[in-house]
Design an enzyme around this catalytic site. Sequence first.
Site, PDB file in Angstrom:
ATOM      1  N   ARG A   1      46.683  49.736  42.161  1.00  0.00           N
ATOM      2  CA  ARG A   1      46.455  48.286  42.216  1.00  0.00           C
ATOM      3  C   ARG A   1      47.473  47.619  43.150  1.00  0.00           C
ATOM      4  NH1 ARG A   1      47.093  45.997  36.598  1.00  0.00           N
ATOM      5  NH2 ARG A   1      48.564  47.728  36.367  1.00  0.00           N
TER       6      ARG A   1
ATOM      7  N   GLU B   1      32.115  35.558  37.119  1.00  0.00           N
ATOM      8  CA  GLU B   1      31.911  36.645  38.083  1.00  0.00           C
ATOM      9  C   GLU B   1      30.633  36.485  38.903  1.00  0.00           C
ATOM     10  OE1 GLU B   1      34.540  38.088  34.788  1.00  0.00           O
ATOM     11  OE2 GLU B   1      32.607  37.017  34.903  1.00  0.00           O
TER      12      GLU B   1
ATOM     13  N   ASP C   1      42.085  48.230  25.885  1.00  0.00           N
ATOM     14  CA  ASP C   1      41.117  47.152  25.636  1.00  0.00           C
ATOM     15  C   ASP C   1      39.748  47.624  25.161  1.00  0.00           C
ATOM     16  OD1 ASP C   1      42.907  45.148  26.198  1.00  0.00           O
ATOM     17  OD2 ASP C   1      42.443  45.109  28.323  1.00  0.00           O
TER      18      ASP C   1
ATOM     19  N   ARG D   1      43.729  51.738  37.176  1.00  0.00           N
ATOM     20  CA  ARG D   1      44.760  50.812  36.708  1.00  0.00           C
ATOM     21  C   ARG D   1      46.172  51.385  36.809  1.00  0.00           C
ATOM     22  NH1 ARG D   1      44.358  46.319  33.382  1.00  0.00           N
ATOM     23  NH2 ARG D   1      46.269  45.715  32.293  1.00  0.00           N
TER      24      ARG D   1
END
Length: 314
Positions: free
Chosen positions: A10, A58, A117, A167
Site C-alpha cells: 500500500r 463507491e 474485519d 494490505r
Amino acid sequence: MTNTHYANLRKAYGEALVEAGKTNRDIVVLEADLGKSTMSYMFKDAFPDRFFEMGIAEQNMTSTAAGFALAGKIPFTGTFAVFAAGRAYDQIRCSIAIPKANVKITGSSCGLSDFGDGKTHQSVEDANVIRAMPHMIVLNPVDAEEVKKMIPAAIAYNGPVYIRINRGDLPVFTPADGTFEIGKIYPITEGEDAVIFATGVMVSKSVEAARQLKEKDGLSVQVVNVSTLKPLRKEEFLKYATGKKAILTAEEAVKSGGLGEAVAALLIGEVNAKFGMVAIDDKFGTSAHGYEELLVKYGLSADHVYKAVIKTLK
C-alpha cells in the site's frame, strides 16, 4: 525462505502515484473515504488540487472517474477491493468497461489480508469477477517493488485496469532494475519436475514450498509469478509448463472463475502433465488475529502448497 526483505504494497502504491503525478498532470485520484488505508492520501498531500474525496459512495466515485476519463484525464479510484469490485460493479461495467474508459481501479486490502474485519471486508472473489468482464486488464502484484513498476505500466496502457493491492508487508522478489509488462509472467525459481504458477501472496508461499520439496524430497520445482491475471498469454505459460511432470496454480481466491481454472483451460491439450490447484474452496473469509492464521485456515500456507505438489506428482 531465503528472501527476508519485506515491504508494504500500500505504501509503494501511494509513493508510485506521487512519482507519476510529478511528471503527468493528467493523473487525478479519487478516494472513497479510505485514503489513510489505501495510502492515496500521499497523492492528496502532494497534489491537493488533483485529489477528490468522494466519501463512502463507491458507485458515484466510479462514475465520476469515467467522466474524468472522457475529459482526457487518467483517474485512479481507491477503496477496499471488496467494495471496488462489488459495490461499483454496474458502474464499472456500463461506464468503464463497455466504453473502454481509461480508468485505473485500485482494490486495496485484497484477499484475506484485511484479517480483522471478517467476510464483509475480505475479497475472495473480486479478481475473478472483474476477470470475467470484457475489456478489463487485471493485475495482482507480488510485492512492493512490482507495484512501483506496475503503476507506470497501467498509466501507459490506454484503457481500464483493475489493480489488487495486498494490505500487508510481503517479501520482495522483484529486482529493482527489472521491468513490468502487462501479460508477461516472471520466473522466481528454476525447476524441472513441476511448475507452480502463483499470484500475489501465494508466490512467497510457493517459494517456501519449493525449498521444502528440494530439501525433503529432492524435487526440483519452478515458481512463476503471475502478476497479470488478465490477459493470460498461452505462449507465456507454455514456456514454463512444457516438459514438467506436474503443473499447479496457487491463488488467494476462490477456485470458481479463478487463475487455476483459467490456466487449465489455457493448457488443456497442450501439455502432458498432471494438474493441481491451491485456492480457497467455496467459502467466504472470517475474522482472525492475524493474516497467517487465515492463510492456514483456508489452505493457503506453504505446507498446503507442499502437500499439493506431492499429491499432484503422485
